[in-house]
Design a protein around this motif. Structure first.
Motif, PDB file in Angstrom:
ATOM      1  N   VAL A 109      12.627 112.505  26.492  1.00 15.16           N
ATOM      2  CA  VAL A 109      12.217 111.712  27.656  1.00 15.16           C
ATOM      3  C   VAL A 109      11.313 112.461  28.634  1.00 15.16           C
ATOM      4  N   ALA A 110      11.200 113.764  28.509  1.00 15.07           N
ATOM      5  CA  ALA A 110      10.405 114.535  29.478  1.00 15.07           C
ATOM      6  C   ALA A 110       9.863 115.801  28.838  1.00 15.07           C
ATOM      7  N   GLU A 111       8.726 116.250  29.361  1.00 15.33           N
ATOM      8  CA  GLU A 111       8.198 117.545  28.941  1.00 15.33           C
ATOM      9  C   GLU A 111       9.062 118.658  29.527  1.00 15.33           C
ATOM     10  N   PRO A 112       9.091 119.810  28.881  1.00  7.56           N
ATOM     11  CA  PRO A 112       9.707 120.962  29.545  1.00  7.56           C
ATOM     12  C   PRO A 112       8.826 121.407  30.702  1.00  7.56           C
ATOM     13  N   TYR A 113       9.421 122.029  31.716  1.00  7.97           N
ATOM     14  CA  TYR A 113       8.602 122.545  32.813  1.00  7.97           C
ATOM     15  C   TYR A 113       7.824 123.759  32.335  1.00  7.97           C
ATOM     16  N   ILE A 114       6.501 123.633  32.336  1.00  7.57           N
ATOM     17  CA  ILE A 114       5.599 124.743  32.006  1.00  7.57           C
ATOM     18  C   ILE A 114       4.540 124.773  33.102  1.00  7.57           C
ATOM     19  N   ARG A 115       4.514 125.853  33.841  1.00  5.83           N
ATOM     20  CA  ARG A 115       3.647 125.927  35.015  1.00  5.83           C
ATOM     21  C   ARG A 115       2.183 125.631  34.683  1.00  5.83           C
ATOM     22  N   ARG A 116       1.637 126.279  33.684  1.00 10.99           N
ATOM     23  CA  ARG A 116       0.208 126.112  33.366  1.00 10.99           C
ATOM     24  C   ARG A 116      -0.099 124.679  32.925  1.00 10.99           C
ATOM     25  N   ARG A 117       0.853 124.070  32.200  1.00 12.51           N
ATOM     26  CA  ARG A 117       0.638 122.677  31.775  1.00 12.51           C
ATOM     27  C   ARG A 117       0.679 121.757  32.988  1.00 12.51           C
ATOM     28  N   ALA A 118       1.588 122.019  33.918  1.00 14.37           N
ATOM     29  CA  ALA A 118       1.666 121.201  35.129  1.00 14.37           C
ATOM     30  C   ALA A 118       0.354 121.244  35.907  1.00 14.37           C
ATOM     31  N   ILE A 119      -0.197 122.436  36.062  1.00 16.67           N
ATOM     32  CA  ILE A 119      -1.465 122.588  36.788  1.00 16.67           C
ATOM     33  C   ILE A 119      -2.586 121.850  36.062  1.00 16.67           C
ATOM     34  N   ARG A 120      -2.592 121.925  34.734  1.00 23.04           N
ATOM     35  CA  ARG A 120      -3.620 121.232  33.952  1.00 23.04           C
ATOM     36  C   ARG A 120      -3.512 119.722  34.141  1.00 23.04           C
ATOM     37  N   HIS A 121      -2.300 119.202  34.142  1.00 22.00           N
ATOM     38  CA  HIS A 121      -2.122 117.768  34.402  1.00 22.00           C
ATOM     39  C   HIS A 121      -2.701 117.385  35.761  1.00 22.00           C
ATOM     40  N   LEU A 122      -2.409 118.191  36.781  1.00 18.25           N
ATOM     41  CA  LEU A 122      -2.909 117.910  38.125  1.00 18.25           C
ATOM     42  C   LEU A 122      -4.434 117.912  38.148  1.00 18.25           C
ATOM     43  N   GLU A 123      -5.024 118.884  37.473  1.00 20.12           N
ATOM     44  CA  GLU A 123      -6.485 118.978  37.427  1.00 20.12           C
ATOM     45  C   GLU A 123      -7.115 117.765  36.740  1.00 20.12           C
ATOM     46  N   LYS A 124      -6.356 117.131  35.847  1.00 21.02           N
ATOM     47  CA  LYS A 124      -6.852 115.941  35.138  1.00 21.02           C
ATOM     48  C   LYS A 124      -6.530 114.646  35.876  1.00 21.02           C
ATOM     49  N   GLY A 125      -5.978 114.766  37.088  1.00 16.95           N
ATOM     50  CA  GLY A 125      -5.720 113.582  37.893  1.00 16.95           C
ATOM     51  C   GLY A 125      -4.402 112.895  37.610  1.00 16.95           C
ATOM     52  N   ARG A 126      -3.490 113.576  36.902  1.00 15.42           N
ATOM     53  CA  ARG A 126      -2.179 113.000  36.624  1.00 15.42           C
ATOM     54  C   ARG A 126      -1.187 113.409  37.705  1.00 15.42           C
ATOM     55  N   VAL A 127      -0.266 112.522  38.004  1.00 15.63           N
ATOM     56  CA  VAL A 127       0.858 112.874  38.864  1.00 15.63           C
ATOM     57  C   VAL A 127       1.890 113.608  38.008  1.00 15.63           C
ATOM     58  N   VAL A 128       2.432 114.698  38.526  1.00 11.66           N
ATOM     59  CA  VAL A 128       3.500 115.412  37.820  1.00 11.66           C
ATOM     60  C   VAL A 128       4.774 115.276  38.645  1.00 11.66           C
ATOM     61  N   VAL A 129       5.824 114.737  38.015  1.00  6.16           N
ATOM     62  CA  VAL A 129       7.115 114.600  38.683  1.00  6.16           C
ATOM     63  C   VAL A 129       8.054 115.649  38.094  1.00  6.16           C
ATOM     64  N   PHE A 130       8.516 116.558  38.945  1.00  8.25           N
ATOM     65  CA  PHE A 130       9.411 117.629  38.501  1.00  8.25           C
ATOM     66  C   PHE A 130      10.856 117.152  38.628  1.00  8.25           C
ATOM     67  N   GLY A 131      11.574 117.121  37.505  1.00 12.55           N
ATOM     68  CA  GLY A 131      12.967 116.712  37.497  1.00 12.55           C
ATOM     69  C   GLY A 131      13.887 117.876  37.167  1.00 12.55           C
ATOM     70  N   ALA A 132      15.166 117.651  37.347  1.00 14.97           N
ATOM     71  CA  ALA A 132      16.230 118.622  37.040  1.00 14.97           C
ATOM     72  C   ALA A 132      16.197 119.846  37.940  1.00 14.97           C
ATOM     73  N   GLY A 133      15.672 119.695  39.153  1.00 21.96           N
ATOM     74  CA  GLY A 133      15.677 120.806  40.102  1.00 21.96           C
ATOM     75  C   GLY A 133      14.998 122.030  39.538  1.00 21.96           C
ATOM     76  N   SER A 134      15.596 123.182  39.803  1.00 19.01           N
ATOM     77  CA  SER A 134      15.061 124.441  39.267  1.00 19.01           C
ATOM     78  C   SER A 134      15.690 124.777  37.922  1.00 19.01           C
ATOM     79  N   GLY A 135      16.639 123.952  37.490  1.00 16.72           N
ATOM     80  CA  GLY A 135      17.362 124.231  36.253  1.00 16.72           C
ATOM     81  C   GLY A 135      18.569 125.120  36.463  1.00 16.72           C
ATOM     82  N   ASN A 136      18.805 125.498  37.719  1.00 13.96           N
ATOM     83  CA  ASN A 136      19.914 126.391  38.040  1.00 13.96           C
ATOM     84  C   ASN A 136      20.841 125.745  39.057  1.00 13.96           C
ATOM     85  N   PRO A 137      22.169 125.877  38.865  1.00 13.57           N
ATOM     86  CA  PRO A 137      23.089 125.377  39.885  1.00 13.57           C
ATOM     87  C   PRO A 137      23.004 126.227  41.148  1.00 13.57           C
TER      88      PRO A 137
END
Length: 242
Positions: A109-137
């Protein structure tokens, strides 16, 4: 007035998505947020979103009821992915390409959080929604917002809430409460103003990321903030307390 910020991280609480409901997600509120985000994206702004999960499950509340705190926090993180997917659906229904990135692996249902991929999405005009917090309790989604903003080199954090800024006391209980126009990070920390948790404020201070706190329910506030209009309260390193 020109565009004040090129890359923005929008922090939405889970409670913001439930509107006047006591629990869950108000479809009308989600559609309103999607429309406002679309206006910003169509102006050429790069936008990422960190969403909370308090409308579905709050880890601290689960822990106070006797649940193991780490387990409760993980359940809360999963709730944020549900909210992220709901936002994605609303945005894509009005033609805004959106990607959900989860800090907990949910490859169906979701991509893994990858910083460089997130930035690339933003540069292409996509909204990036970060889920699952930081992954840490033990870390809030406010801290996640500060962390992700630093990682993607955001110009600003917009914290969209149910109040129109930061007050010196609770405006719901104190009619004399004073709303600040601008604040320093240090003042927020030393006076424990609780706009974001202290870890998040410290991260923003260290990376010099300004924070704008404003009322999400006022139509057009996201766009006004992007354009540099004075909405809500601005927290920053070069600000004075006023």
């Amino acid at each position: 007035m020109g565009i004040a910020y090129k890359r923005v991280l929008l922090k939405l609480s889970g409670e913001a998505l439930m509107g006047n409901l006591g629990y869950g997600i108000d479809p009308g509120i989600v559609q309103q947020i999607a429309q406002e985000v679309a206006e910003v994206i169509n102006s050429g702004i790069q936008l990422a979103i960190v969403v909370g999960g308090g409308n579905i499950f709050r880890g601290v509340k689960g822990a106070s009821a006797g649940m193991d705190r780490a387990t409760a926090d993980y359940i809360g993180m999963i709730a944020t992915v549900m909210n992220a997917m709901t936002l994605q659906d609303a945005l894509e229904k009005i033609g805004i390409p959106t990607r959900v990135q989860s800090a907990i692996a949910m490859q169906e249902v979701a991509e893994p959080y990858i910083r460089r991929r997130a930035i690339r999405h933003l540069e292409k005009g996509r909204v990036v929604v970060f889920g699952a917090g930081s992954g840490n309790p033990f870390f809030t989604t406010d801290t996640t917002a500060a962390l992700r903003a630093a990682e993607i080199d955001a110009d600003v954090i917009f914290k969209a809430t149910k109040v129109d800024g930061i007050y010196d006391s609770d405006p719901h209980t104190n009619p004399e409460a004073k709303r600040y126009q601008t604040l320093t990070y240090g003042h927020v920390l030393t006076h424990d103003l609780r706009v974001m948790d202290s870890t998040a404020i410290a991260l923003c201070k260290e990376n010099n990321i300004p924070i704008i706190v404003f009322d999400l329910s006022v139509r057009g506030n996201i766009n006004r903030a992007v354009m540099g209009e004075a909405v809500g309260t601005l927290v920053g390193g070069n600000c004075e307390v006023s």
